[in-house]
Design a protein around this motif. Structure first.
Motif, PDB file in Angstrom:
ATOM      1  N   GLY A   1       0.780  -1.232   0.000  1.00 15.05           N
ATOM      2  CA  GLY A   1       0.000   0.000   0.000  1.00 15.05           C
ATOM      3  C   GLY A   1       0.815   1.287   0.000  1.00 15.05           C
ATOM      4  N   THR A   2       2.114   1.208  -0.300  1.00 15.82           N
ATOM      5  CA  THR A   2       2.953   2.405  -0.223  1.00 15.82           C
ATOM      6  C   THR A   2       3.067   3.177  -1.532  1.00 15.82           C
ATOM      7  N   ARG A   3       2.647   2.582  -2.644  1.00 13.27           N
ATOM      8  CA  ARG A   3       2.712   3.306  -3.919  1.00 13.27           C
ATOM      9  C   ARG A   3       1.657   2.789  -4.879  1.00 13.27           C
ATOM     10  N   SER A   4       1.303   3.667  -5.824  1.00 11.97           N
ATOM     11  CA  SER A   4       0.338   3.258  -6.831  1.00 11.97           C
ATOM     12  C   SER A   4       0.581   4.002  -8.126  1.00 11.97           C
ATOM     13  N   HIS A   5       0.018   3.441  -9.171  1.00 11.88           N
ATOM     14  CA  HIS A   5      -0.078   4.084 -10.476  1.00 11.88           C
ATOM     15  C   HIS A   5      -1.574   4.134 -10.768  1.00 11.88           C
ATOM     16  N   CYS A   6      -2.130   5.337 -10.710  1.00 11.82           N
ATOM     17  CA  CYS A   6      -3.563   5.531 -10.922  1.00 11.82           C
ATOM     18  C   CYS A   6      -3.775   6.001 -12.354  1.00 11.82           C
ATOM     19  N   VAL A   7      -4.667   5.339 -13.057  1.00 13.59           N
ATOM     20  CA  VAL A   7      -4.925   5.638 -14.464  1.00 13.59           C
ATOM     21  C   VAL A   7      -6.274   6.341 -14.575  1.00 13.59           C
ATOM     22  N   PHE A   8      -6.264   7.455 -15.303  1.00 17.95           N
ATOM     23  CA  PHE A   8      -7.463   8.275 -15.469  1.00 17.95           C
ATOM     24  C   PHE A   8      -7.730   8.505 -16.944  1.00 17.95           C
ATOM     25  N   SER A   9      -8.981   8.737 -17.263  1.00 14.82           N
ATOM     26  CA  SER A   9      -9.369   9.252 -18.564  1.00 14.82           C
ATOM     27  C   SER A   9      -9.578  10.746 -18.363  1.00 14.82           C
ATOM     28  N   ALA A  10      -8.769  11.563 -19.047  1.00 12.50           N
ATOM     29  CA  ALA A  10      -8.817  13.014 -18.881  1.00 12.50           C
ATOM     30  C   ALA A  10      -8.300  13.682 -20.147  1.00 12.50           C
ATOM     31  N   ALA A  11      -8.647  14.944 -20.317  1.00 11.06           N
ATOM     32  CA  ALA A  11      -8.219  15.681 -21.509  1.00 11.06           C
ATOM     33  C   ALA A  11      -6.712  15.896 -21.528  1.00 11.06           C
ATOM     34  N   CYS A  12      -6.115  16.111 -20.342  1.00 15.78           N
ATOM     35  CA  CYS A  12      -4.666  16.362 -20.300  1.00 15.78           C
ATOM     36  C   CYS A  12      -4.136  16.060 -18.905  1.00 15.78           C
ATOM     37  N   ALA A  13      -2.823  15.932 -18.816  1.00 15.17           N
ATOM     38  CA  ALA A  13      -2.173  15.627 -17.539  1.00 15.17           C
ATOM     39  C   ALA A  13      -2.397  16.745 -16.522  1.00 15.17           C
ATOM     40  N   GLU A  14      -2.447  17.991 -16.993  1.00 19.17           N
ATOM     41  CA  GLU A  14      -2.643  19.113 -16.064  1.00 19.17           C
ATOM     42  C   GLU A  14      -3.991  19.022 -15.350  1.00 19.17           C
ATOM     43  N   ASP A  15      -5.009  18.496 -16.007  1.00 19.54           N
ATOM     44  CA  ASP A  15      -6.305  18.310 -15.344  1.00 19.54           C
ATOM     45  C   ASP A  15      -6.182  17.338 -14.171  1.00 19.54           C
ATOM     46  N   VAL A  16      -5.398  16.283 -14.347  1.00 20.22           N
ATOM     47  CA  VAL A  16      -5.205  15.315 -13.258  1.00 20.22           C
ATOM     48  C   VAL A  16      -4.383  15.941 -12.137  1.00 20.22           C
ATOM     49  N   ARG A  17      -3.367  16.709 -12.480  1.00 18.71           N
ATOM     50  CA  ARG A  17      -2.599  17.425 -11.453  1.00 18.71           C
ATOM     51  C   ARG A  17      -3.526  18.363 -10.662  1.00 18.71           C
ATOM     52  N   SER A  18      -4.421  19.060 -11.373  1.00 21.11           N
ATOM     53  CA  SER A  18      -5.386  19.953 -10.714  1.00 21.11           C
ATOM     54  C   SER A  18      -6.287  19.182  -9.759  1.00 21.11           C
ATOM     55  N   LEU A  19      -6.709  17.983 -10.167  1.00 23.71           N
ATOM     56  CA  LEU A  19      -7.529  17.136  -9.302  1.00 23.71           C
ATOM     57  C   LEU A  19      -6.794  16.850  -7.995  1.00 23.71           C
ATOM     58  N   TYR A  20      -5.555  16.393  -8.090  1.00 27.10           N
ATOM     59  CA  TYR A  20      -4.784  16.090  -6.887  1.00 27.10           C
ATOM     60  C   TYR A  20      -4.585  17.329  -6.025  1.00 27.10           C
ATOM     61  N   ARG A  21      -4.328  18.474  -6.639  1.00 23.34           N
ATOM     62  CA  ARG A  21      -4.145  19.716  -5.876  1.00 23.34           C
ATOM     63  C   ARG A  21      -5.441  20.118  -5.170  1.00 23.34           C
ATOM     64  N   LYS A  22      -6.577  20.022  -5.864  1.00 24.06           N
ATOM     65  CA  LYS A  22      -7.878  20.365  -5.261  1.00 24.06           C
ATOM     66  C   LYS A  22      -8.160  19.473  -4.057  1.00 24.06           C
ATOM     67  N   LEU A  23      -7.749  18.228  -4.156  1.00 25.55           N
ATOM     68  CA  LEU A  23      -7.981  17.272  -3.072  1.00 25.55           C
ATOM     69  C   LEU A  23      -6.899  17.336  -1.996  1.00 25.55           C
ATOM     70  N   ASN A  24      -5.904  18.198  -2.223  1.00 24.65           N
ATOM     71  CA  ASN A  24      -4.759  18.297  -1.313  1.00 24.65           C
ATOM     72  C   ASN A  24      -4.108  16.926  -1.119  1.00 24.65           C
TER      73      ASN A  24
END
Length: 142
Positions: free
Chosen positions: A105-128
């Protein structure tokens, strides 16, 4: 070596990849890769946590988030975090596809369907929520 390749996620730049194998031990995968002349950095036991089967997503919109967890994440923590983030997923038009999580449980690779990588970075930032990197990937399977 009784290590069976399932699929790979390869960055569109060709500088990163994640390959998933089915094997009894990590050493079987290491030996098979060495025999085949495939370079690798790490091999570790993991499990897949699916929302949808990998083959069901469009290949031109897959993003991979690499994450380290301290303390380790459990399946119930993971499900709870996804439920809490549902509004952010809708707001950013992101869909979680699946995750590959180490058995400890110490690491993961999470796969998303998204328009761009920056959208996923924004998701993580919004969720802190911490992440190491996010990159666009191509899904390759047999």
């Amino acid at each position: 070596r009784d290590a069976h390749w399932l699929y790979s996620l390869v960055s569109v730049q060709g500088d990163r990849s994640i390959c998933l194998f089915e094997a009894a031990t990590p050493e079987m995968v290491r030996e098979a890769c060495r025999e085949a002349g495939m370079s690798f950095q790490q091999v570790y036991p993991a499990q897949q946590w699916f929302d949808q089967e990998p083959k069901s997503f469009q290949n031109d919109c897959l993003m991979v988030a690499e994450v380290h967890y301290d303390p380790p994440i459990t399946k119930s923590m993971y499900e709870s975090q996804k439920q809490q983030a549902a509004g952010c997923f809708r707001e950013l038009n992101i869909q979680h596809a699946w995750s590959v999580v180490t058995l400890d449980g110490t690491r993961s690779h999470c796969v998303f369907s998204a328009a761009c990588a920056e959208d996923v970075r924004s998701l993580y930032r919004k969720l802190n929520a911490p992440f190491d990197r996010v990159w666009k990937a191509k899904f390759i399977h047999g």
